[in-house]
Design a protein around this motif. Structure first.
Motif, PDB file in Angstrom:
ATOM      1  N   LEU A  95      44.705  32.328  48.027  1.00 60.34           N
ATOM      2  CA  LEU A  95      44.620  33.329  46.964  1.00 60.34           C
ATOM      3  C   LEU A  95      43.755  34.505  47.405  1.00 60.34           C
ATOM      4  O   LEU A  95      44.135  35.673  47.240  1.00 60.34           O
ATOM      5  CB  LEU A  95      44.039  32.689  45.702  1.00 60.34           C
ATOM      6  N   ALA A  96      42.599  34.209  47.974  1.00 63.78           N
ATOM      7  CA  ALA A  96      41.701  35.268  48.434  1.00 63.78           C
ATOM      8  C   ALA A  96      42.369  36.113  49.514  1.00 63.78           C
ATOM      9  O   ALA A  96      42.247  37.348  49.527  1.00 63.78           O
ATOM     10  CB  ALA A  96      40.411  34.650  48.966  1.00 63.78           C
ATOM     11  N   ASP A 128      34.366  41.473  43.968  1.00 61.50           N
ATOM     12  CA  ASP A 128      35.390  40.505  43.594  1.00 61.50           C
ATOM     13  C   ASP A 128      35.473  39.407  44.655  1.00 61.50           C
ATOM     14  O   ASP A 128      35.378  39.688  45.854  1.00 61.50           O
ATOM     15  CB  ASP A 128      36.755  41.194  43.489  1.00 61.50           C
ATOM     16  N   CYS A 129      35.687  38.175  44.214  1.00 63.53           N
ATOM     17  CA  CYS A 129      35.769  37.074  45.167  1.00 63.53           C
ATOM     18  C   CYS A 129      36.335  35.840  44.501  1.00 63.53           C
ATOM     19  O   CYS A 129      36.478  35.772  43.278  1.00 63.53           O
ATOM     20  CB  CYS A 129      34.401  36.760  45.775  1.00 63.53           C
ATOM     21  N   VAL A 130      36.652  34.849  45.338  1.00 58.27           N
ATOM     22  CA  VAL A 130      37.037  33.517  44.881  1.00 58.27           C
ATOM     23  C   VAL A 130      35.916  32.573  45.290  1.00 58.27           C
ATOM     24  O   VAL A 130      35.445  32.621  46.430  1.00 58.27           O
ATOM     25  CB  VAL A 130      38.357  33.060  45.542  1.00 58.27           C
ATOM     26  N   ILE A 131      35.462  31.742  44.368  1.00 54.01           N
ATOM     27  CA  ILE A 131      34.428  30.755  44.685  1.00 54.01           C
ATOM     28  C   ILE A 131      34.989  29.372  44.366  1.00 54.01           C
ATOM     29  O   ILE A 131      35.435  29.112  43.250  1.00 54.01           O
ATOM     30  CB  ILE A 131      33.129  31.005  43.893  1.00 54.01           C
ATOM     31  N   VAL A 132      34.966  28.500  45.370  1.00 57.55           N
ATOM     32  CA  VAL A 132      35.525  27.158  45.218  1.00 57.55           C
ATOM     33  C   VAL A 132      34.422  26.161  44.877  1.00 57.55           C
ATOM     34  O   VAL A 132      33.450  26.006  45.624  1.00 57.55           O
ATOM     35  CB  VAL A 132      36.246  26.721  46.508  1.00 57.55           C
ATOM     36  N   GLY A 133      34.583  25.482  43.749  1.00 51.99           N
ATOM     37  CA  GLY A 133      33.707  24.381  43.370  1.00 51.99           C
ATOM     38  C   GLY A 133      32.263  24.772  43.095  1.00 51.99           C
ATOM     39  O   GLY A 133      31.948  25.882  42.703  1.00 51.99           O
ATOM     40  N   ARG A 134      31.389  23.782  43.263  1.00 56.62           N
ATOM     41  CA  ARG A 134      29.937  23.937  43.163  1.00 56.62           C
ATOM     42  C   ARG A 134      29.453  24.485  41.828  1.00 56.62           C
ATOM     43  O   ARG A 134      28.494  25.223  41.740  1.00 56.62           O
ATOM     44  CB  ARG A 134      29.401  24.772  44.325  1.00 56.62           C
ATOM     45  N   CYS A 135      30.186  24.142  40.767  1.00 54.12           N
ATOM     46  CA  CYS A 135      29.795  24.518  39.386  1.00 54.12           C
ATOM     47  C   CYS A 135      29.725  26.026  39.174  1.00 54.12           C
ATOM     48  O   CYS A 135      29.031  26.500  38.270  1.00 54.12           O
ATOM     49  CB  CYS A 135      28.457  23.887  39.008  1.00 54.12           C
ATOM     50  N   ALA A 136      30.442  26.787  39.995  1.00 55.70           N
ATOM     51  CA  ALA A 136      30.371  28.251  39.899  1.00 55.70           C
ATOM     52  C   ALA A 136      30.816  28.754  38.532  1.00 55.70           C
ATOM     53  O   ALA A 136      30.277  29.739  38.015  1.00 55.70           O
ATOM     54  CB  ALA A 136      31.212  28.893  40.998  1.00 55.70           C
ATOM     55  N   GLU A 182      50.486  32.213  43.460  1.00 58.29           N
ATOM     56  CA  GLU A 182      51.200  33.339  42.828  1.00 58.29           C
ATOM     57  C   GLU A 182      50.743  33.548  41.386  1.00 58.29           C
ATOM     58  O   GLU A 182      50.489  34.675  40.954  1.00 58.29           O
ATOM     59  CB  GLU A 182      52.710  33.079  42.829  1.00 58.29           C
ATOM     60  N   ILE A 183      50.646  32.461  40.644  1.00 61.16           N
ATOM     61  CA  ILE A 183      50.239  32.549  39.231  1.00 61.16           C
ATOM     62  C   ILE A 183      48.839  33.141  39.110  1.00 61.16           C
ATOM     63  O   ILE A 183      48.593  34.037  38.292  1.00 61.16           O
ATOM     64  CB  ILE A 183      50.297  31.155  38.566  1.00 61.16           C
ATOM     65  N   LEU A 184      47.929  32.656  39.924  1.00 57.35           N
ATOM     66  CA  LEU A 184      46.544  33.130  39.849  1.00 57.35           C
ATOM     67  C   LEU A 184      46.416  34.567  40.327  1.00 57.35           C
ATOM     68  O   LEU A 184      45.621  35.343  39.771  1.00 57.35           O
ATOM     69  CB  LEU A 184      45.635  32.196  40.666  1.00 57.35           C
ATOM     70  N   ALA A 185      47.198  34.949  41.312  1.00 56.13           N
ATOM     71  CA  ALA A 185      47.182  36.345  41.790  1.00 56.13           C
ATOM     72  C   ALA A 185      47.666  37.278  40.679  1.00 56.13           C
ATOM     73  O   ALA A 185      47.091  38.351  40.456  1.00 56.13           O
ATOM     74  CB  ALA A 185      48.056  36.490  43.037  1.00 56.13           C
TER      75      ALA A 185
END
Length: 200
Positions: A23-24, A98-106, A188-191
């Motif tokens: 996605l990123a 802008d960014c994507v953050i995976v996990g870690r309770c973000a 695609e959906i998230l983009a």
């Protein structure tokens, strides 16, 4: 306008990390995953292996077990120190753009300070078991047992530090079944959702 942040929470083996990275790349923005671990390791002097485990997984699958494990006379633990560093690093990264953050309770950490699209990726136990064997290889422990243990400890960690139920659909703006929809369609959906929010 605040930066647009996409936070991806996920069941183990659902492909959430892969979705975040793809996605990123599609959006041309950074994806933070291993980078968070590296920064915490640099600031704390702790090993990446320890941070990778203790920054997202509880030592025990129960809330009480985590409340009592590894604490000194003042009630402090090394896991608490990692949590505080993790919060600081995630907040700093979200402030950069802008960014994507995976996990870690973000999703929880940024709930009051950033404009987030909060995502939860899940899939059936069978689909996830099939995927972790393909991605991580066979182990002595059965794939389903590995999944259940990881999910139980991830859920306990999230609930212990946030007092919020991990995986509850009411706590996310969108949940996607990657086993049914597929990795590419999730991306695609998230983009599309990101672009829609950007245009408002």
């Amino acid at each position: 306008m605040k930066h647009q942040i996409i936070t991806i929470s996920r069941e183990f083996g659902s492909g959430g990390r892969t979705i975040g990275k793809q996605l990123a790349q599609k959006l041309g923005i950074p994806c933070y995953d291993e980078e968070i671990i590296n920064q915490i390791a640099e600031e704390s002097g702790l090993t990446k292996e320890f941070i990778r485990e203790s920054g997202e997984y509880a030592p025990s699958g129960s809330w009480l077990g985590n409340a009592l494990t590894g604490r000194d006379l003042y009630g402090r633990s090394i896991n608490d120190a990692v949590w505080n560093l993790q919060k600081s690093v995630i907040q700093q990264l979200a402030e950069q753009g802008d960014c994507v953050i995976v996990g870690r309770c973000a999703d929880y950490i940024l709930r009051e300070t950033a404009d987030c699209l909060t995502v939860f990726i899940h899939a059936s136990l069978e689909k996830r078991a099939e995927r972790i064997v393909k991605v991580y290889g066979e182990r002595e422990e059965s794939p389903k047992k590995r999944l259940q243990d990881k999910d139980r400890r991830r859920k306990a960690y999230y609930q212990f530090y946030t007092d919020v139920k991990w995986g509850d659909v009411r706590n996310y703006q969108i949940t996607l079944d990657s086993g049914v929809i597929g990795i590419e369609k999730c991306v695609e959906i998230l983009a599309d959702l990101y672009q829609t929010k950007r245009e408002k």
